[in-house]
Design an enzyme around this catalytic site. Structure first.
Site, mmCIF file in Angstrom:
data_model
loop_
_atom_site.group_PDB
_atom_site.id
_atom_site.type_symbol
_atom_site.label_atom_id
_atom_site.label_comp_id
_atom_site.label_asym_id
_atom_site.label_seq_id
_atom_site.Cartn_x
_atom_site.Cartn_y
_atom_site.Cartn_z
ATOM 1 N N HIS A 111 -51.351 19.175 33.334
ATOM 2 C CA HIS A 111 -51.136 20.053 34.485
ATOM 3 C C HIS A 111 -51.325 21.510 34.094
ATOM 4 C CE1 HIS A 111 -46.951 19.922 32.861
ATOM 5 N NE2 HIS A 111 -46.829 21.127 33.386
ATOM 6 N N GLY A 135 -42.353 26.777 31.554
ATOM 7 C CA GLY A 135 -43.067 27.387 30.440
ATOM 8 C C GLY A 135 -43.044 26.554 29.185
ATOM 9 N N SER A 184 -44.180 17.114 29.530
ATOM 10 C CA SER A 184 -44.726 17.007 30.879
ATOM 11 C C SER A 184 -43.828 17.722 31.885
ATOM 12 C CB SER A 184 -44.898 15.543 31.274
ATOM 13 O OG SER A 184 -45.336 15.406 32.608
ATOM 14 N N SER A 189 -43.887 23.443 29.160
ATOM 15 C CA SER A 189 -44.913 22.423 29.339
ATOM 16 C C SER A 189 -45.959 22.463 28.232
ATOM 17 C CB SER A 189 -45.631 22.620 30.669
ATOM 18 O OG SER A 189 -44.926 22.021 31.712
ATOM 19 N N ASP A 249 -50.994 13.158 31.515
ATOM 20 C CA ASP A 249 -50.654 14.579 31.475
ATOM 21 C C ASP A 249 -51.048 15.172 30.132
ATOM 22 O OD1 ASP A 249 -49.844 17.040 32.284
ATOM 23 O OD2 ASP A 249 -47.727 16.543 32.546
#
Length: 329
Positions: free
Chosen positions: A175, A283, A300, A285, A203
């Site tokens: 993402h 942040g 994720s 991720s 992801d």
């Protein structure tokens, strides 16, 4: 930021109890194994559905526990949930400790949606149980500092390369990869361009380095030290793990599920995730999940925060490595 600036990714060093997984598992009759996990003492427990398989596992020195539901029965319940209860704000995955599919509903699942979920679960009997959790299941992305692109901030996961070459890449969340085609440092230096991205469903995303910035195969422990990453693997339920991200640094917790489906509140769904008790925030991720020197996953999303706690989900890194034909180093 200069060309010699080192980008390092974050996590924690700790001792993981060694165990022989494959030998005990191999002794269970086909279809009789319902899963495995580490108990509080760090011992591998193999769940089986018949006494003969339990004796076979015990004969290899393993620890067996007879349970009511087979892996096939639990998969069937998960399939029903996927067909009939893909509701934003829910997740589900098999818990080998309780021998059930654990269905989680965040604070957004109320009213008719909650009634629908409960109705579907009623038909699953004792193979599944429902738990309601605070917060919202969201992918963790926001504007800020770290690796920057497309007006968002994410965290670098693992540095990787094509086997037998010096061609280097970075892995992060899919993402995040959907949001930009180029990553830059907080100082504005462009460092990598997108090779591929996969989200939703998976992801993960791969970016090829385009600058001479240093890219060692190590992680930042956020305490002034670093640790090398030299292999990748899949975790085990009950295993202690650590993860870090550009917002919250490093935190640790335990793996609670594998092969988990998550329906984020924005309507996107990911499958095959690792579930843990580690907290995450916006942040974080794309940041690394690992144990010792072993890469395990890419952040994720999740619910809660690192003040009140929460839960988080990770893309297994082994799948991303296979998809792009790269390795950690």
């Amino acid at each position: 930021m200069s060309r010699t600036t080192v980008l390092r990714f974050a996590s924690i060093a700790f001792l993981v109890t060694s165990f022989a997984v494959h030998a005990p598992l191999a002794q269970a009759a086909p279809g009789a194994t319902a899963g495995s996990y580490l108990d509080d003492a760090g011992r591998l427990v193999v769940t089986v559905t018949d006494e003969a398989s339990a004796r076979a596992v015990t004969a290899t020195g393993g620890q067996a526990r007879v349970v009511a539901h087979s892996a096939a029965a639990l998969r069937a319940s998960s399939d029903v949930l996927a067909r009939e209860a893909t509701i934003p704000g829910t997740s589900w995955g098999t818990d080998p400790v309780t021998n059930q599919v654990v269905v989680s509903a965040d604070s957004t699942v109320t009213g008719a949606a909650l009634d629908r979920l409960r109705s579907v679960m009623k038909g699953l009997g004792t193979t599944a149980r429902l738990e309601q959790v605070p917060g919202e299941f969201r992918t963790t992305i926001r504007g800020g500092d770290a690796i920057l692109g497309g007006g968002v901030r994410c965290s670098l996961g693992f540095n990787v390369k094509t086997p037998g070459t010096s061609t280097a890449y970075l892995l992060t969340a899919g993402h995040c990869g959907n949001a930009t085609s180029t990553w830059s440092t907080s100082g504005g230096q462009a460092i990598a361009t997108r090779v591929g991205t996969s989200f939703p469903g998976n992801d993960y995303a791969l970016f090829r380095y385009t600058s001479g910035i240093d890219r060692p195969g190590e992680v930042n422990l956020y305490n002034g030290t670093i640790r090398g990453i030299d292999t990748a693997a899949d975790p085990v339920v009950g295993q202690t793990v650590g993860r870090s991200g550009s917002t919250t640094g490093f935190h640790r917790g335990k793996v609670t599920g594998l092969g988990v489906t998550v329906n984020y509140v924005d309507g996107t769904t990911v499958t095959g995730m690792i579930a843990t008790t580690v907290c995450v925030q916006g942040g974080d991720s794309g940041g690394p999940l690992f144990a010792g020197n072993t890469a395990l996953g890419l952040t994720s999303g999740g619910s809660g925060n690192c003040t009140s706690g929460g839960r988080s989900f990770y893309q297994p890194v082994t799948e991303a490595l296979r998809a792009y034909g790269v390795v950690v180093y």
